[in-house]
Structures are given as structure tokens and as C-alpha cells.
Design a protein around this motif. Sequence first.
Motif, PDB file in Angstrom:
ATOM      1  N   LEU A 191      35.015  50.593  42.966  1.00 57.20           N
ATOM      2  CA  LEU A 191      35.078  49.151  42.766  1.00 57.20           C
ATOM      3  C   LEU A 191      36.022  48.475  43.754  1.00 57.20           C
ATOM      4  CD1 LEU A 191      34.076  46.776  41.116  1.00 57.20           C
ATOM      5  CD2 LEU A 191      35.894  47.214  39.451  1.00 57.20           C
ATOM      6  N   LEU A 192      37.050  49.196  44.192  1.00 57.65           N
ATOM      7  CA  LEU A 192      37.961  48.630  45.188  1.00 57.65           C
ATOM      8  C   LEU A 192      37.212  48.304  46.470  1.00 57.65           C
ATOM      9  CD1 LEU A 192      40.795  48.035  46.431  1.00 57.65           C
ATOM     10  CD2 LEU A 192      40.831  50.436  47.128  1.00 57.65           C
ATOM     11  N   TRP A 193      36.392  49.251  46.945  1.00 57.22           N
ATOM     12  CA  TRP A 193      35.679  49.039  48.199  1.00 57.22           C
ATOM     13  C   TRP A 193      34.587  47.988  48.051  1.00 57.22           C
ATOM     14  CZ3 TRP A 193      38.689  50.715  51.665  1.00 57.22           C
ATOM     15  CH2 TRP A 193      39.458  51.859  51.446  1.00 57.22           C
ATOM     16  N   ARG A 194      33.985  47.928  46.863  1.00 53.11           N
ATOM     17  CA  ARG A 194      33.000  46.865  46.619  1.00 53.11           C
ATOM     18  C   ARG A 194      33.677  45.497  46.642  1.00 53.11           C
ATOM     19  NH1 ARG A 194      27.668  45.714  47.135  1.00 53.11           N
ATOM     20  NH2 ARG A 194      27.234  43.839  45.915  1.00 53.11           N
ATOM     21  N   SER A 195      34.850  45.394  46.027  1.00 51.93           N
ATOM     22  CA  SER A 195      35.590  44.131  46.035  1.00 51.93           C
ATOM     23  C   SER A 195      36.052  43.777  47.443  1.00 51.93           C
ATOM     24  CB  SER A 195      36.795  44.238  45.092  1.00 51.93           C
ATOM     25  OG  SER A 195      36.389  44.543  43.780  1.00 51.93           O
ATOM     26  N   TYR A 196      36.460  44.791  48.182  1.00 51.26           N
ATOM     27  CA  TYR A 196      36.857  44.577  49.580  1.00 51.26           C
ATOM     28  C   TYR A 196      35.694  44.002  50.382  1.00 51.26           C
ATOM     29  CZ  TYR A 196      41.304  45.878  51.721  1.00 51.26           C
ATOM     30  OH  TYR A 196      42.583  45.859  52.204  1.00 51.26           O
ATOM     31  N   LEU A 197      34.525  44.605  50.221  1.00 52.74           N
ATOM     32  CA  LEU A 197      33.344  44.147  50.950  1.00 52.74           C
ATOM     33  C   LEU A 197      33.000  42.705  50.565  1.00 52.74           C
ATOM     34  CD1 LEU A 197      30.971  44.712  52.845  1.00 52.74           C
ATOM     35  CD2 LEU A 197      29.719  45.629  50.873  1.00 52.74           C
ATOM     36  N   ASN A 198      33.053  42.386  49.280  1.00 55.75           N
ATOM     37  CA  ASN A 198      32.769  41.020  48.835  1.00 55.75           C
ATOM     38  C   ASN A 198      33.731  40.026  49.469  1.00 55.75           C
ATOM     39  OD1 ASN A 198      30.693  41.935  47.190  1.00 55.75           O
ATOM     40  ND2 ASN A 198      31.980  42.057  45.369  1.00 55.75           N
ATOM     41  N   THR A 199      35.006  40.365  49.494  1.00 53.24           N
ATOM     42  CA  THR A 199      36.011  39.459  50.063  1.00 53.24           C
ATOM     43  C   THR A 199      35.828  39.305  51.563  1.00 53.24           C
ATOM     44  OG1 THR A 199      37.602  40.056  48.339  1.00 53.24           O
ATOM     45  CG2 THR A 199      38.482  39.059  50.333  1.00 53.24           C
ATOM     46  N   VAL A 200      35.501  40.391  52.255  1.00 55.97           N
ATOM     47  CA  VAL A 200      35.269  40.306  53.699  1.00 55.97           C
ATOM     48  C   VAL A 200      34.059  39.426  53.995  1.00 55.97           C
ATOM     49  CG1 VAL A 200      34.578  41.633  55.724  1.00 55.97           C
ATOM     50  CG2 VAL A 200      36.379  42.504  54.238  1.00 55.97           C
ATOM     51  N   ILE A 201      32.979  39.595  53.227  1.00 55.17           N
ATOM     52  CA  ILE A 201      31.781  38.772  53.428  1.00 55.17           C
ATOM     53  C   ILE A 201      32.091  37.305  53.185  1.00 55.17           C
ATOM     54  CG2 ILE A 201      29.485  38.259  52.517  1.00 55.17           C
ATOM     55  CD1 ILE A 201      29.156  41.242  51.950  1.00 55.17           C
ATOM     56  N   VAL A 202      32.777  37.014  52.082  1.00 53.79           N
ATOM     57  CA  VAL A 202      33.124  35.626  51.742  1.00 53.79           C
ATOM     58  C   VAL A 202      34.028  35.026  52.810  1.00 53.79           C
ATOM     59  CG1 VAL A 202      34.437  34.209  50.122  1.00 53.79           C
ATOM     60  CG2 VAL A 202      32.804  35.879  49.261  1.00 53.79           C
ATOM     61  N   SER A 242      29.807  39.114  37.037  1.00 55.47           N
ATOM     62  CA  SER A 242      29.482  40.520  37.290  1.00 55.47           C
ATOM     63  C   SER A 242      30.638  41.221  38.009  1.00 55.47           C
ATOM     64  CB  SER A 242      28.215  40.631  38.143  1.00 55.47           C
ATOM     65  OG  SER A 242      27.124  40.016  37.492  1.00 55.47           O
ATOM     66  N   VAL A 243      30.916  42.432  37.584  1.00 58.81           N
ATOM     67  CA  VAL A 243      31.977  43.217  38.212  1.00 58.81           C
ATOM     68  C   VAL A 243      31.650  43.505  39.675  1.00 58.81           C
ATOM     69  CG1 VAL A 243      33.208  45.417  38.130  1.00 58.81           C
ATOM     70  CG2 VAL A 243      32.653  44.221  36.013  1.00 58.81           C
ATOM     71  N   THR A 244      30.371  43.674  39.974  1.00 61.98           N
ATOM     72  CA  THR A 244      29.971  43.992  41.347  1.00 61.98           C
ATOM     73  C   THR A 244      30.201  42.828  42.307  1.00 61.98           C
ATOM     74  OG1 THR A 244      27.697  43.353  40.786  1.00 61.98           O
ATOM     75  CG2 THR A 244      28.269  45.691  40.645  1.00 61.98           C
ATOM     76  N   ASN A 245      30.378  41.621  41.785  1.00 62.71           N
ATOM     77  CA  ASN A 245      30.629  40.449  42.637  1.00 62.71           C
ATOM     78  C   ASN A 245      32.099  40.049  42.659  1.00 62.71           C
ATOM     79  OD1 ASN A 245      27.946  40.118  43.418  1.00 62.71           O
ATOM     80  ND2 ASN A 245      27.462  38.838  41.657  1.00 62.71           N
ATOM     81  N   TRP A 246      32.948  40.847  42.069  1.00 69.19           N
ATOM     82  CA  TRP A 246      34.374  40.527  42.078  1.00 69.19           C
ATOM     83  C   TRP A 246      34.926  40.503  43.504  1.00 69.19           C
ATOM     84  CZ3 TRP A 246      37.227  43.791  37.785  1.00 69.19           C
ATOM     85  CH2 TRP A 246      36.976  43.197  36.548  1.00 69.19           C
ATOM     86  N   PRO A 247      35.738  39.504  43.835  1.00 69.30           N
ATOM     87  CA  PRO A 247      36.498  39.579  45.089  1.00 69.30           C
ATOM     88  C   PRO A 247      37.729  40.444  44.889  1.00 69.30           C
ATOM     89  CG  PRO A 247      36.965  37.514  43.979  1.00 69.30           C
ATOM     90  CD  PRO A 247      35.925  38.213  43.147  1.00 69.30           C
ATOM     91  N   LEU A 248      38.439  40.664  45.963  1.00 69.60           N
ATOM     92  CA  LEU A 248      39.579  41.584  45.930  1.00 69.60           C
ATOM     93  C   LEU A 248      40.676  41.105  44.982  1.00 69.60           C
ATOM     94  CD1 LEU A 248      40.443  44.234  47.180  1.00 69.60           C
ATOM     95  CD2 LEU A 248      41.476  42.961  49.064  1.00 69.60           C
ATOM     96  N   MET A 249      40.929  39.807  44.956  1.00 71.96           N
ATOM     97  CA  MET A 249      42.011  39.286  44.116  1.00 71.96           C
ATOM     98  C   MET A 249      41.696  39.438  42.632  1.00 71.96           C
ATOM     99  SD  MET A 249      44.527  38.473  45.849  1.00 71.96           S
ATOM    100  CE  MET A 249      44.791  38.546  47.613  1.00 71.96           C
TER     101      MET A 249
END
Length: 290
Positions: free
Chosen positions: A67-78, A217-224
Motif C-alpha cells: 500500500l505504501l508504493w501504491r500511495s506513492y504512485l498515486n501521489t506522484v501521478i497527482v 478507496s484504499v487503492t486511491n489513497w495519496p501518500l499523506m
Amino acid sequence: MSIKRLELFDAINYTLLSLICVVMLYPFINVASVSLSSYSAYVNNPMMIWPHDFNLAAYQEIMSRALLWRSYLNTVIVTICGVSIGIFLYIITAYPLSKNVLKGRKFFMVLIVFTMLFNGGLIPNYYLMRSLGLLDTLAALILPALFSGFSLILMKNFFESLPEELEEAARMDGASDPYILFRIIVPLSKPIIATLCLFAAVGYWNNFFNAIIYIRSVTNWPLMLYLREVIEAASMMAQQSNAAEMGSQQVTSETLKYATLMIVMIPILCVYPFLQKYFVKGIMLGSVKG
């Protein structure tokens, strides 16, 4: 002013600046040291500035979570999408507003300043996102923070500070307005563009409130938002465990929390030095004229 007075003045300035640097750097050094230390070392010296009982268990634990890397990816994309689209909008909006020949220029500026003082509020914004079908999407994290009146004014003022003779010479050679903007004005505007990129990137990277409101959704969480979850879980772990149990654990709530903070901070700390040289120039030239 005599030479001795100047030397005394410089000595006082350097001393004060050094103290300010120490005060500002200490929290970061403390977080890094605790994240690399054992819990028993943290209990013995919470204010440490150097790791004790060095270990990387907290980093190994946090990095093993998908989940950390998924959140990282979401934040980088945003962050990348928000900064790129936002800077483009600032450029194509600020350039015509910097020209006195634009009809209704003052009216548009009043509207822009109005958005700096008033907004629709949380509930209308939520209903707007829901009506657009953007709830629980990354677009809900990008669009609300895409445009800032303050940043637009800074860029407009910077464009006004550029010599008009450059544009006149280009028009005499047959250059069109888009050519002048993107081939002449934009390359000369690196300081203000870098400054606004830094502002926007930090804002998107630290975006927390919008994620709580719009993301489910947890999969759309940003890093913060993931960091918030780690801190809350660490606090619950600390409440359920006594000091002896935590001292015997390789990874504890405190070291895990501090390791997560370091992982969150490092990307922005790596980007900032490359934009720092443009920062002062961009702010000064973008704020002195209006």
C-alpha cells in the motif's frame, strides 16, 4: 560605518543565521536518528541527534507494504499532472493578462482576486465533485488545487517585467503570438516557472484534506493519507503494548512512524535544491510589479 563595526555586524548576522539553521535542521535530524535507532535507545534519549543501536528494521517493515508504493504512485501521478496542467494554464492565462491592450483586463483581474478572498465552501465543492462523477478518483485531488489566483498574479507580473522590445522584434520578423509565447517568453521565464512548480509540487505532495473529503478507496489513497493511517495504527499499537514489550520488539510504533515520515519527506528534499536558485529571483520579479 567603520570596518570594526562592519565586522561586528557580520559576526552577529552569521551567529544568528547559524542558530536559525540549527533550530530548523534539528527536527529533521532527530526524526532521521530515531527512525534508525531501537526503541530502547529512543526511550533513553528521545532528543537524540545521532542514531543509537543502528538498525533498518523500520524501513524494511514499511517498504514491504504494498500500500505504501501504491500511495506513492498515486501521489506522484497527482503531483506531476497537477503541476504540468497548472503551469500550462498559468502561462496561457497570465500572458494575455499582462498586456494592456486586452479588453476587460481589469475586470478579469477583479474576478481573479475575488477567488483569493472568497470560495464556494466545502459542501458546494463536494456536490460539484459528485455531480461530475469525480469522487474517489485521482482527478478529485488534482482539479480543486489546479489554479491559484496568487500564482497567476506572480506570473503575470513577471511577464510584465520582460522587455517589450523582444516581442516587437519577433513580430517584425513575422512571429505569431503562440510562437512568441512558447519560444521567447517561456524560456525567459524559468525563474517564475520553477518557483510556481515548487509551490504547486509541495501543495500536491502534502495534500491531505481533499483526500479525506473525496477519496474512499484504499487503492486511491495519496501518500499523506497513508501516513495518517500509519500514525494512527502506531498510536494504537503503543496504547496496547507496554514499555517492556515494545523494548523487546525489533520494530515499534515510534520507529515505524518516524521511518514513514522520512520516506514521505525525502522526495521533496531532493527536488528543492534544483529549484532553489530560481526561487528568490522568481518571487522578487513576480511580486514587485502589478
